[in-house]
Motif scaffolding. Structure first.
Motif, PDB file in Angstrom:
ATOM      1  N   LEU B 392      22.501  20.295  50.427  1.00 21.02           N
ATOM      2  CA  LEU B 392      22.085  21.661  50.112  1.00 21.02           C
ATOM      3  C   LEU B 392      20.714  21.920  50.697  1.00 21.02           C
ATOM      4  CD1 LEU B 392      22.649  21.720  46.226  1.00 21.02           C
ATOM      5  CD2 LEU B 392      24.266  22.424  48.002  1.00 21.02           C
ATOM      6  N   CYS B 393      20.450  23.171  51.064  1.00 19.85           N
ATOM      7  CA  CYS B 393      19.094  23.563  51.448  1.00 19.85           C
ATOM      8  C   CYS B 393      18.846  25.010  51.057  1.00 19.85           C
ATOM      9  CB  CYS B 393      18.904  23.398  52.955  1.00 19.85           C
ATOM     10  SG  CYS B 393      17.270  23.947  53.514  1.00 19.85           S
ATOM     11  N   VAL B 394      17.673  25.267  50.472  1.00 16.50           N
ATOM     12  CA  VAL B 394      17.212  26.627  50.214  1.00 16.50           C
ATOM     13  C   VAL B 394      15.967  26.833  51.068  1.00 16.50           C
ATOM     14  CG1 VAL B 394      16.147  28.177  48.524  1.00 16.50           C
ATOM     15  CG2 VAL B 394      18.159  26.822  47.889  1.00 16.50           C
ATOM     16  N   ALA B 395      16.002  27.807  51.965  1.00 13.42           N
ATOM     17  CA  ALA B 395      14.852  28.088  52.831  1.00 13.42           C
ATOM     18  C   ALA B 395      14.318  29.472  52.494  1.00 13.42           C
ATOM     19  CB  ALA B 395      15.272  28.032  54.300  1.00 13.42           C
ATOM     20  N   GLY B 396      12.999  29.563  52.250  1.00 13.81           N
ATOM     21  CA  GLY B 396      12.417  30.853  51.876  1.00 13.81           C
ATOM     22  C   GLY B 396      11.014  31.009  52.410  1.00 13.81           C
ATOM     23  N   PRO B 397      10.365  32.082  52.011  1.00 17.68           N
ATOM     24  CA  PRO B 397       9.010  32.363  52.503  1.00 17.68           C
ATOM     25  C   PRO B 397       8.011  31.253  52.154  1.00 17.68           C
ATOM     26  CG  PRO B 397       9.925  34.290  51.400  1.00 17.68           C
ATOM     27  CD  PRO B 397      10.873  33.164  51.153  1.00 17.68           C
ATOM     28  N   ASP B 398       8.260  30.535  51.061  1.00 16.86           N
ATOM     29  CA  ASP B 398       7.314  29.492  50.637  1.00 16.86           C
ATOM     30  C   ASP B 398       7.688  28.114  51.167  1.00 16.86           C
ATOM     31  OD1 ASP B 398       6.217  31.547  49.215  1.00 16.86           O
ATOM     32  OD2 ASP B 398       7.041  30.919  47.277  1.00 16.86           O
ATOM     33  N   GLY B 399       8.642  28.043  52.075  1.00 16.55           N
ATOM     34  CA  GLY B 399       9.076  26.741  52.569  1.00 16.55           C
ATOM     35  C   GLY B 399      10.494  26.470  52.131  1.00 16.55           C
ATOM     36  N   SER B 400      10.914  25.203  52.233  1.00 14.03           N
ATOM     37  CA  SER B 400      12.305  24.933  51.893  1.00 14.03           C
ATOM     38  C   SER B 400      12.422  23.751  50.942  1.00 14.03           C
ATOM     39  CB  SER B 400      13.116  24.674  53.167  1.00 14.03           C
ATOM     40  OG  SER B 400      12.718  23.457  53.747  1.00 14.03           O
ATOM     41  N   ALA B 401      13.581  23.690  50.267  1.00 17.13           N
ATOM     42  CA  ALA B 401      13.882  22.582  49.360  1.00 17.13           C
ATOM     43  C   ALA B 401      15.286  22.106  49.696  1.00 17.13           C
ATOM     44  CB  ALA B 401      13.816  23.054  47.912  1.00 17.13           C
ATOM     45  N   ALA B 402      15.495  20.801  49.632  1.00 17.74           N
ATOM     46  CA  ALA B 402      16.811  20.271  50.004  1.00 17.74           C
ATOM     47  C   ALA B 402      17.250  19.220  49.000  1.00 17.74           C
ATOM     48  CB  ALA B 402      16.753  19.670  51.402  1.00 17.74           C
ATOM     49  N   ARG B 403      18.536  19.011  48.875  1.00 16.98           N
ATOM     50  CA  ARG B 403      19.094  17.984  48.010  1.00 16.98           C
ATOM     51  C   ARG B 403      20.297  17.345  48.674  1.00 16.98           C
ATOM     52  NH1 ARG B 403      15.159  18.995  46.073  1.00 16.98           N
ATOM     53  NH2 ARG B 403      14.477  19.336  43.936  1.00 16.98           N
ATOM     54  N   ALA B 404      20.443  16.046  48.468  1.00 16.40           N
ATOM     55  CA  ALA B 404      21.644  15.328  48.900  1.00 16.40           C
ATOM     56  C   ALA B 404      22.386  14.882  47.650  1.00 16.40           C
ATOM     57  CB  ALA B 404      21.252  14.118  49.739  1.00 16.40           C
ATOM     58  N   LEU B 405      23.681  15.151  47.582  1.00 16.68           N
ATOM     59  CA  LEU B 405      24.454  14.875  46.369  1.00 16.68           C
ATOM     60  C   LEU B 405      25.641  13.972  46.669  1.00 16.68           C
ATOM     61  CD1 LEU B 405      24.772  18.617  45.262  1.00 16.68           C
ATOM     62  CD2 LEU B 405      23.018  17.011  44.500  1.00 16.68           C
ATOM     63  N   ARG B 406      26.038  13.196  45.669  1.00 16.16           N
ATOM     64  CA  ARG B 406      27.335  12.495  45.683  1.00 16.16           C
ATOM     65  C   ARG B 406      28.053  12.953  44.424  1.00 16.16           C
ATOM     66  NH1 ARG B 406      27.459   7.449  48.887  1.00 16.16           N
ATOM     67  NH2 ARG B 406      26.712   8.317  50.837  1.00 16.16           N
ATOM     68  N   LEU B 407      28.984  13.872  44.547  1.00 16.22           N
ATOM     69  CA  LEU B 407      29.626  14.459  43.375  1.00 16.22           C
ATOM     70  C   LEU B 407      30.987  13.825  43.128  1.00 16.22           C
ATOM     71  CD1 LEU B 407      28.760  18.166  44.211  1.00 16.22           C
ATOM     72  CD2 LEU B 407      27.670  16.727  42.477  1.00 16.22           C
ATOM     73  N   PRO B 408      31.312  13.539  41.862  1.00 17.97           N
ATOM     74  CA  PRO B 408      32.634  13.001  41.543  1.00 17.97           C
ATOM     75  C   PRO B 408      33.651  14.137  41.403  1.00 17.97           C
ATOM     76  CG  PRO B 408      31.329  13.180  39.556  1.00 17.97           C
ATOM     77  CD  PRO B 408      30.466  13.704  40.678  1.00 17.97           C
ATOM     78  N   GLY B 409      34.912  13.787  41.325  1.00 16.65           N
ATOM     79  CA  GLY B 409      35.923  14.774  40.945  1.00 16.65           C
ATOM     80  C   GLY B 409      36.783  15.277  42.088  1.00 16.65           C
ATOM     81  N   THR B 410      37.648  16.213  41.720  1.00 17.30           N
ATOM     82  CA  THR B 410      38.618  16.791  42.649  1.00 17.30           C
ATOM     83  C   THR B 410      37.928  17.737  43.632  1.00 17.30           C
ATOM     84  OG1 THR B 410      38.906  18.668  41.195  1.00 17.30           O
ATOM     85  CG2 THR B 410      40.382  16.801  40.843  1.00 17.30           C
ATOM     86  N   ARG B 411      38.708  18.191  44.613  1.00 14.47           N
ATOM     87  CA  ARG B 411      38.223  19.180  45.579  1.00 14.47           C
ATOM     88  C   ARG B 411      37.596  20.377  44.858  1.00 14.47           C
ATOM     89  NH1 ARG B 411      39.264  20.726  50.789  1.00 14.47           N
ATOM     90  NH2 ARG B 411      39.306  22.957  51.234  1.00 14.47           N
ATOM     91  N   SER B 412      38.325  20.879  43.886  1.00 18.78           N
ATOM     92  CA  SER B 412      37.872  22.048  43.167  1.00 18.78           C
ATOM     93  C   SER B 412      36.569  21.748  42.404  1.00 18.78           C
ATOM     94  CB  SER B 412      38.995  22.471  42.217  1.00 18.78           C
ATOM     95  OG  SER B 412      38.576  23.492  41.403  1.00 18.78           O
ATOM     96  N   ALA B 413      36.495  20.578  41.782  1.00 16.71           N
ATOM     97  CA  ALA B 413      35.291  20.199  41.034  1.00 16.71           C
ATOM     98  C   ALA B 413      34.098  20.031  41.972  1.00 16.71           C
ATOM     99  CB  ALA B 413      35.547  18.909  40.254  1.00 16.71           C
ATOM    100  N   VAL B 414      34.321  19.396  43.116  1.00 19.26           N
ATOM    101  CA  VAL B 414      33.222  19.200  44.067  1.00 19.26           C
ATOM    102  C   VAL B 414      32.688  20.553  44.534  1.00 19.26           C
ATOM    103  CG1 VAL B 414      32.656  18.390  46.400  1.00 19.26           C
ATOM    104  CG2 VAL B 414      33.937  16.911  44.838  1.00 19.26           C
ATOM    105  N   ARG B 415      33.607  21.479  44.825  1.00 20.28           N
ATOM    106  CA  ARG B 415      33.180  22.799  45.292  1.00 20.28           C
ATOM    107  C   ARG B 415      32.385  23.522  44.201  1.00 20.28           C
ATOM    108  NH1 ARG B 415      36.655  25.726  49.198  1.00 20.28           N
ATOM    109  NH2 ARG B 415      37.231  27.178  47.550  1.00 20.28           N
ATOM    110  N   GLU B 416      32.904  23.510  42.973  1.00 20.15           N
ATOM    111  CA  GLU B 416      32.216  24.236  41.904  1.00 20.15           C
ATOM    112  C   GLU B 416      30.865  23.616  41.554  1.00 20.15           C
ATOM    113  OE1 GLU B 416      34.886  24.856  38.604  1.00 20.15           O
ATOM    114  OE2 GLU B 416      36.287  25.881  39.958  1.00 20.15           O
ATOM    115  N   ARG B 417      30.818  22.285  41.513  1.00 19.54           N
ATOM    116  CA  ARG B 417      29.547  21.635  41.195  1.00 19.54           C
ATOM    117  C   ARG B 417      28.521  21.855  42.300  1.00 19.54           C
ATOM    118  NH1 ARG B 417      32.027  16.119  38.389  1.00 19.54           N
ATOM    119  NH2 ARG B 417      32.907  17.293  36.651  1.00 19.54           N
ATOM    120  N   SER B 418      28.970  21.881  43.535  1.00 13.37           N
ATOM    121  CA  SER B 418      28.046  22.145  44.643  1.00 13.37           C
ATOM    122  C   SER B 418      27.391  23.510  44.450  1.00 13.37           C
ATOM    123  CB  SER B 418      28.791  22.131  45.982  1.00 13.37           C
ATOM    124  OG  SER B 418      29.379  20.877  46.210  1.00 13.37           O
TER     125      SER B 418
END
Lengths: 436, 436
Positions: B392-418
């Motif tokens: 994930l990355c959020v880029a804005g006027p004050d700079g950016s923030a990023a995260r790397a995730l390892r999510l468990p679960g089904t396709r649907s769960a991974v999408r929703e949790r993301s």
């Protein structure tokens, strides 16, 4: 929804008790009740009731008593197996079955190992005393119960009635759907469960889908053919314009089901669009068969159509992507909607729906483009274009198809129905059949 | 989920019975039970059980009997009021209450007018005999019941126990959520309902949300302060990393609630992110306060983040739009992700998440851009980047923030949790507070 001729099929019966104040109050939607009901159906076990209760032991006790009174041979509970002292399902079930709970020390050690591994992986810290107390609580097992190994941290339990008692066996499962579903095969295989499920006979289930037929009309047809349809349990459900007809029957009633299929094919040729697959499956199949790709240009639905198309595993083979063009500037810059068209017809217009579909198609280089624009509400409606006004367009190699809609309901309902209508328009464009 | 100190508040109690085979089997998710439970809560009425039953009259009768046995003063049913002969709720309730049903001819005429208007507007045709039979069925009213005017075609009913009988009043409501909700104000205002609801005292409800605290840890805190928290009913629920703490209490326990607030603010300063508003409300408020706009660049979530952001009424003020860039070519052409970056790091990489965020930001001219890329599964995972790997990355006027995730679960769960994780990253970027 309605029901037509049915016979009672002799089979095992079960009840489901879903626990959790967060489910009872709607903060979390219950996914376990429907999932368990479906699994039981596949085993030929009939479910009469799903009861949702909060975390009060007296309410759980009342629900278990009710289930026993309905004459079921099996009750399945979900939830209430957490580490806190107030997760009381195992203990209440033990009490009701006449089997007091004791700590299973070997199980306690296995859960400890699981919890330690879990916390190390997530980098979590917790008070060791609190953790140990939680583990000890989760290792409490009613005497004589079968333990089902944890998928998360909570074990499941099969708790038959105590010595000399009557009543159903209770299968105790954890609340998180992934844990409950992961534990299901072991639960079904447990010898104590086989006793509770004795007498079940697998039922067949078939589905037919109509697009644009009234329930009352179908009910009349079914009544007219009542004598030919003995042994079938037919339920109908109308949702977003789709009339879903689900029929359950024992293998001996297969000929009656064939007769029903003929009746429906004859009398509803102009609305019958599926003898099984869902709308989403048909759309996916349509793209696969044609070898075509798709891209979306969405305004009021804000990405919901793209999200629905990409919900299917493997959809990356035919979905190239989409643009959510909420601002007019985005419609112009990312999907080439001409400024004059926006100025002349307004963002909610058939012309803009066409431009969104064409823009998505050309920008992504897709075979098919879908455009959606509308007023989802609650604000933004005018006398001319009230809330619920939605324009759709599907543009493809064979030309384009468009629809103008006036949808009732809330913002959320308008958005969801727009997406369903767009899926029907895609289906009929790809496969023919009843139009959207 | 767990529960901490609570006192039983004296109040009216009610039960809810949701009917429909399509709900029991999970083909349609129940939205009425949770909605009714919440409305009753707001009236200070306690709900112990929600029972879901299919369309079998004997199962409905058993459920009504169970509810009466729990000592409630009110039972609410939803569904089973359709025009087909098998929609049997009104008749079964009349039988159970000792009030046989008769046709209300004035009501029959009003329903006929509604159905004719409806069919004319939709251009539907149906057999007149079938329609008339359906209307007559819907105009069957138990003697002495109060009729609630139809919102769709089905009337609601308030059915008190028959003369000389004990037991709860039954409020009979239609199944479609829009009809049920539309009828609710009239139901609550009916004199016969006021009798059933006598003795209810409005409860207060407050919510605190933590991000990254374990339930077991919180349970320990609550136990330590047990003596200060009398009169509070506290339930906790952990969902996608958010620990939601809901407290219900009578007005007299307000001081105890203030004490709880102080304890939580002191001990969980690093995870407490809300004393009320939901994550989505906070994100919306953050954009409104800053006067900023947002655009999304999504791969694995396929438009779900854009759909979630635009779910809120008025979101067009700050959401400009988004691109679902499923194909690599779409990432390059619509969001300017450099081909070299894709080739060097792969589509699922921190570098591509940054490029998606920056691309969305510049293409839409938005203040903030959000990028999401990952492997939702079930296919596409590798040893290096297994299913559930998300950047994930959020880029804005004050700079950016990023995260790397390892999510468990089904396709649907991974999408929703993301999507939930991206919302938290947006929240902390906009408002500060615990990071995602």
């Amino acid at each position: 929804m309605g029901r037509a001729p049915r016979v009672v099929v002799v089979s095992a019966r079960a009840g489901i008790v879903v626990t959790g104040t967060e489910v009872l109050t709607g903060r979390v939607a219950d996914r376990n009740g429907p999932w368990l009901a479906e699994q039981l159906r596949l085993l030929g076990v009939d479910v009469g009731h799903v009861v949702v209760v909060g975390d009060r032991p007296e309410d759980l006790r009342a629900a278990l008593g009710f289930m026993a009174g309905t004459g079921v041979t099996l009750v399945i509970t979900s939830g209430g197996l957490g580490p806190t002292a107030d997760d009381l399902t195992a203990q209440v079930v033990g009490d009701v079955q006449g089997r007091p709970s004791v700590v299973d020390h070997a199980l306690e050690q296995r859960i400890t190992a699981i919890v330690e591994r879990l916390m190390a992986r997530r980098g979590w810290r917790a008070d060791p005393a609190a953790t140990a107390a939680g583990v000890r609580k989760q290792a409490q097992v009613p005497e004589g119960a079968t333990v089902l190994e944890p998928v998360g941290t909570a074990p499941g339990l099969v708790v038959p009635p105590g010595e000399g008692r009557d009543g159903p066996t209770v299968l105790v499962l954890p609340g998180p759907p992934s844990e409950l579903q992961g534990m299901w095969p072991a639960a079904v295989a447990a010898p104590a469960m086989r006793v509770a499920l004795a007498g079940s006979e697998e039922l067949r289930q078939e589905t037919v889908r109509l697009w644009g037929t009234l329930e009352a009309q179908l009910a009349l047809t079914l009544r007219r053919h009542e004598e030919d349809l003995g042994g079938l349990e037919i339920t109908t459900c109308l949702r977003d314009g789709e009339l879903e007809i689900v029929t359950r029957f024992p293998p001996s009633a297969q000929p009656a089901y064939e007769r029903l299929g003929t009746v429906l094919a004859d009398e509803y040729a102009d609305t019958l669009f599926s003898t099984g697959p869902t709308l989403d499956e048909l759309v996916a199949r349509g793209f696969a068969d044609r070898g075509w790709t798709v891209a979306t240009g969405e305004s009021c639905t804000g990405g919901l159509l793209a999200a629905r198309l990409t919900e299917r595993p493997g959809s990356s083979a035919w979905v190239l992507g989409g643009v959510t063009a909420y601002a007019n500037s985005a419609k112009e810059q990312l999907l080439d909607v001409p400024a004059e068209v926006l100025a002349e017809h307004g963002a909610v217009s058939p012309e803009v729906a066409v431009a969104l579909a064409e823009g998505a198609r050309s920008r992504f280089g897709a075979d098919v483009g879908v455009g959606i624009t509308g007023v989802a509400g609650p604000d933004g409606g005018t006398a001319d274009k009230p809330v619920g006004t939605v324009h759709l367009c599907v543009a493809g190699p064979d030309g384009s198809a468009a629809r103008a809609l006036r949808l009732p309901g809330t913002r959320s309902a308008v958005r969801e129905r727009s997406v369903t209508m767009a899926m029907h328009l895609l289906r009929s464009s790809l496969l023919g059949g009843p139009g959207a």
